[in-house]
Write a protein that holds these residues in place. Structure first.
Motif, PDB file in Angstrom:
ATOM      1  N   VAL A 112      52.811  33.066  47.153  1.00 60.62           N
ATOM      2  CA  VAL A 112      52.424  31.859  46.431  1.00 60.62           C
ATOM      3  C   VAL A 112      51.556  32.292  45.259  1.00 60.62           C
ATOM      4  N   LEU A 113      51.964  31.928  44.054  1.00 58.33           N
ATOM      5  CA  LEU A 113      51.175  32.196  42.856  1.00 58.33           C
ATOM      6  C   LEU A 113      50.360  30.938  42.589  1.00 58.33           C
ATOM      7  N   VAL A 114      49.038  31.083  42.641  1.00 54.46           N
ATOM      8  CA  VAL A 114      48.161  29.919  42.650  1.00 54.46           C
ATOM      9  C   VAL A 114      47.325  29.850  41.372  1.00 54.46           C
ATOM     10  N   PRO A 115      47.400  28.710  40.671  1.00 57.40           N
ATOM     11  CA  PRO A 115      46.537  28.514  39.511  1.00 57.40           C
ATOM     12  C   PRO A 115      45.188  27.954  39.962  1.00 57.40           C
ATOM     13  N   GLY A 116      44.271  27.871  39.041  1.00 55.58           N
ATOM     14  CA  GLY A 116      42.978  27.268  39.347  1.00 55.58           C
ATOM     15  C   GLY A 116      42.095  27.279  38.120  1.00 55.58           C
ATOM     16  N   MET A 117      40.947  26.652  38.253  1.00 54.78           N
ATOM     17  CA  MET A 117      39.965  26.640  37.158  1.00 54.78           C
ATOM     18  C   MET A 117      39.124  27.909  37.170  1.00 54.78           C
ATOM     19  N   ALA A 118      38.720  28.346  38.381  1.00 53.53           N
ATOM     20  CA  ALA A 118      37.877  29.541  38.504  1.00 53.53           C
ATOM     21  C   ALA A 118      38.094  30.162  39.874  1.00 53.53           C
ATOM     22  N   PHE A 119      37.817  31.470  39.940  1.00 53.18           N
ATOM     23  CA  PHE A 119      37.936  32.231  41.176  1.00 53.18           C
ATOM     24  C   PHE A 119      36.780  33.210  41.237  1.00 53.18           C
ATOM     25  N   ASP A 120      36.462  33.666  42.458  1.00 55.33           N
ATOM     26  CA  ASP A 120      35.524  34.773  42.578  1.00 55.33           C
ATOM     27  C   ASP A 120      36.205  35.891  43.343  1.00 55.33           C
ATOM     28  N   ARG A 121      35.561  37.048  43.397  1.00 57.72           N
ATOM     29  CA  ARG A 121      36.182  38.226  44.022  1.00 57.72           C
ATOM     30  C   ARG A 121      36.316  38.106  45.542  1.00 57.72           C
ATOM     31  N   ALA A 147      46.226  34.544  43.506  1.00 54.81           N
ATOM     32  CA  ALA A 147      45.718  33.757  42.386  1.00 54.81           C
ATOM     33  C   ALA A 147      45.908  34.540  41.110  1.00 54.81           C
ATOM     34  N   VAL A 148      46.258  33.842  40.038  1.00 53.45           N
ATOM     35  CA  VAL A 148      46.368  34.467  38.729  1.00 53.45           C
ATOM     36  C   VAL A 148      45.464  33.703  37.774  1.00 53.45           C
ATOM     37  N   CYS A 149      44.744  34.463  36.942  1.00 52.77           N
ATOM     38  CA  CYS A 149      43.798  33.800  36.048  1.00 52.77           C
ATOM     39  C   CYS A 149      43.502  34.652  34.821  1.00 52.77           C
ATOM     40  N   PHE A 150      42.946  33.985  33.811  1.00 51.73           N
ATOM     41  CA  PHE A 150      42.421  34.676  32.652  1.00 51.73           C
ATOM     42  C   PHE A 150      41.123  35.360  33.065  1.00 51.73           C
ATOM     43  N   PRO A 151      40.709  36.421  32.380  1.00 56.93           N
ATOM     44  CA  PRO A 151      39.499  37.143  32.794  1.00 56.93           C
ATOM     45  C   PRO A 151      38.239  36.277  32.836  1.00 56.93           C
ATOM     46  N   PHE A 152      38.120  35.312  31.953  1.00 56.04           N
ATOM     47  CA  PHE A 152      36.920  34.474  31.946  1.00 56.04           C
ATOM     48  C   PHE A 152      36.905  33.465  33.088  1.00 56.04           C
ATOM     49  N   GLN A 153      37.999  33.364  33.823  1.00 45.14           N
ATOM     50  CA  GLN A 153      38.040  32.476  34.989  1.00 45.14           C
ATOM     51  C   GLN A 153      37.549  33.165  36.258  1.00 45.14           C
ATOM     52  N   LEU A 154      37.349  34.463  36.215  1.00 41.04           N
ATOM     53  CA  LEU A 154      36.822  35.213  37.345  1.00 41.04           C
ATOM     54  C   LEU A 154      35.303  35.237  37.204  1.00 41.04           C
ATOM     55  N   VAL A 155      34.625  34.547  38.105  1.00 37.09           N
ATOM     56  CA  VAL A 155      33.178  34.376  38.017  1.00 37.09           C
ATOM     57  C   VAL A 155      32.508  35.003  39.236  1.00 37.09           C
TER      58      VAL A 155
END
Length: 181
Positions: A112-121, A147-155
Motif C-alpha cells: 500500500v502506497l500511502v499519502p499524508g500531510m506529515a510523517f515521522d521516522r 508512505a511516500v512523501c516530500f522531504p519537508f513532510q518528514l518531521v
C-alpha cells in the motif's frame, strides 16, 4: 505541535516550492520507489491518485502489476482496480477514481502506497483529518504500508492517537534534491 498546527506548517512548507520543483521531487521519489524491494517484489499494489500537493506516483501506474486505487464512498475508502485513464472519473475531492467493480480480496494486496500531510521516522502519519486511511489500513493485514512523501513532510514528531495507523516505512528523497524557490 497539534495536528492542525502541523498541517498548517506543512502547507506553508509546500508553498515554498514551485510546481516544477514538486514534480522533480516526485520523479525522484518514483525512482527511489522503483529500487525498493517491496515495490520490486509486489504483485498487487494499492496506489493513490495524488492531489496537487502530494507526491505524484502516476508514472508508475503503467508498470506490469495489478494496480488498485481507492474510491471515496461516504466516510470510507473502497478499492477498485485501475484499468487505465479512460476508466477514471473525478470523485468528491477532485481526485481521479476508477469505475467498475469493487476489489475485495484484501489479502492479495502486497503493498500500500500511502499519502499524508506529515510523517515521522517512527512511522506515525498525519493525514488530512478525515480518517479514511485509518479506517482502511486495518483491513489490509497482509500489505506492507509504505508512505511516500516530500522531504519537508518528514518531521521529528507527528502527534498520534490510538486510532492512528502506523506506516512500516517512510520513503522520501534527500532534502538537498531541491531547495525552495
Amino acid at each position: 505541535m497539534t495536528k492542525q498546527e502541523l498541517r498548517r506548517h506543512i502547507r506553508e512548507a509546500k508553498a515554498a516550492y514551485s510546481a516544477s520543483q514538486l514534480a522533480d521531487m516526485s520523479a525522484a521519489v518514483c525512482r527511489a520507489l522503483m529500487s525498493d524491494h517491496h515495490w520490486v517484489d509486489s504483485r498487487t499494489v494499492l496506489f493513490y491518485h495524488a492531489l496537487p500537493d502530494e507526491v505524484d506516483l502516476s508514472p508508475l501506474l503503467s508498470w506490469p502489476k495489478r494496480i488498485l486505487l481507492p474510491v471515496v464512498a461516504g466516510d470510507d475508502l473502497r478499492i477498485r482496480r485501475y484499468e487505465g485513464e479512460r476508466r477514471l472519473r473525478t470523485g468528491p475531492y477532485g481526485i481521479k477514481e476508477p469505475v467498475g467493480m469493487e476489489f475485495t480480496d484484501y489479502s492479495a494486496i502486497d503493498l500500500v502506497l500511502v499519502p499524508g500531510m506529515a510523517f515521522d521516522r517512527l512511522g506515525n502519519r498525519l493525514g488530512r483529518g478525515r480518517g479514511y486511511y485509518d479506517r482502511l489500513l486495518p483491513l489490509l493485514t497482509h500489505a506492507y504500508r509504505l508512505a511516500v512523501c516530500f522531504p519537508f513532510q518528514l518531521v521529528d514528531k507527528v502527534p498520534s492517537e490510538p486510532h492512528d495507523q502506523f506506516m512500516d516505512y517512510v520513503l522520501t528523497v534527500s532534502p538537498t534534491a531541491s531547495q525552495p524557490r
